[in-house]
Enzyme design. Structure first.
Site, PDB file in Angstrom:
ATOM      1  CG  ASP A  96      36.843  41.594  36.055  1.00  0.00           C
ATOM      2  OD1 ASP A  96      36.944  42.274  37.093  1.00  0.00           O
ATOM      3  OD2 ASP A  96      35.790  41.046  35.703  1.00  0.00           O
ATOM      4  CG  ASP A 145      30.371  38.949  44.960  1.00  0.00           C
ATOM      5  OD1 ASP A 145      30.677  40.148  44.824  1.00  0.00           O
ATOM      6  OD2 ASP A 145      31.115  38.021  44.603  1.00  0.00           O
TER       7      ASP A 145
END
Length: 258
Positions: free
Chosen positions: A12, A131
């Site tokens: 990330d 997701d």
């Protein structure tokens, strides 16, 4: 032998820095994505994924610079996702040196973006990131029992997760990155039911993500149909090495790249 199972660390990145702390010894700068990418390349990662979590416009430009510098240093495929909204975004990332681009929320808002991207750049460059979570009690049910979420798994998109994967394949994406939001960060193992359902519904490769805690968690995901496995925290903190994951997958009877 079949096709080798890929092992993919995910980083990330926020304004050019790795967000989730990294615990590697003797790294000059543990927050530098390029340093980390190099380290993972040396450790045997098959691919790398960068997720740009910068909200700001400045962060986008910084990300292109990170991608450029990383592409000069590593020789494994690099996927970049996060905030990808247009043909132009994808064009810039690919020109900077990304091999693939993953698209998530913007495709939910406008599914035809996926066909525009795959027609322009080729299916092999476009990954649909899903997701998914089990539909919570009290919410409108979905046929598969799994729904697509946005905003880091906090909001329902009102779509069935398996149906959305099928739609992605029809619209020309080359791969599904399947993130279990229930598993994310729990270290209890991958959501095998979710994986099996998506695997049975599509013929393109599926990358399993969310829930890895030990090397032993990876072979069941492969058995459930994952073509690749992705993890973040356990790699960054040195809890499990890429070699250990490959050993476990190979021991279970699957092929890995060495």
């Amino acid at each position: 032998m079949g096709v080798a199972i890929r092992v993919i660390p995910c980083l990330d990145v926020d304004n050019g820095r790795v967000v989730k702390g990294v615990n590697f010894e003797n790294l000059r700068d543990a927050g530098d994505p390029v340093e980390l990418a190099k380290r993972y390349g040396e450790e045997g990662a098959d691919e790398l994924t960068f997720l740009d979590v910068s909200a700001s416009k400045d962060g986008r430009g910084t990300m292109l610079d990170v991608v450029r510098r990383t592409a000069e240093q590593i020789f494994i495929p690099l996927t970049v996702g996060g905030g990808v909204r247009s043909v132009e975004d994808v064009d810039q990332l690919l020109r900077a040196g990304a091999d693939k681009v993953s698209v998530n929320t913007s495709a939910i808002a406008r599914p035809e973006l996926l066909s525009e991207l795959s027609q322009r750049f080729g299916a092999q460059c476009i990954v649909l990131s899903v997701d998914a979570r089990r539909v919570p009690a009290g919410e409108a049910p979905q046929p598969s029992g799994f729904e697509v979420t946005t905003h880091g798994g906090t909001r329902s998109a009102g779509l069935d997760a398996v149906e959305w994967a099928i739609t992605g394949e029809k619209l020309g994406v080359g791969e599904i990155l399947l993130n279990s939001m229930d598993g994310d960060g729990t270290k209890n193992g991958f959501d095998l039911e979710l994986l099996e359902k998506v695997r049975a519904a599509v013929s393109i490769p599926v990358i399993a993500s969310g829930g890895a805690g030990t090397a032993e968690h990876f072979p069941p995901a492969v058995r459930a149909g994952a073509n690749a496995v992705l993890a973040a925290t356990i790699f960054h903190f040195g809890e499990v090495t890429i070699t250990e994951v490959k050993d476990a997958i190979e021991k279970a009877g699957f092929e890995v790249r060495r």
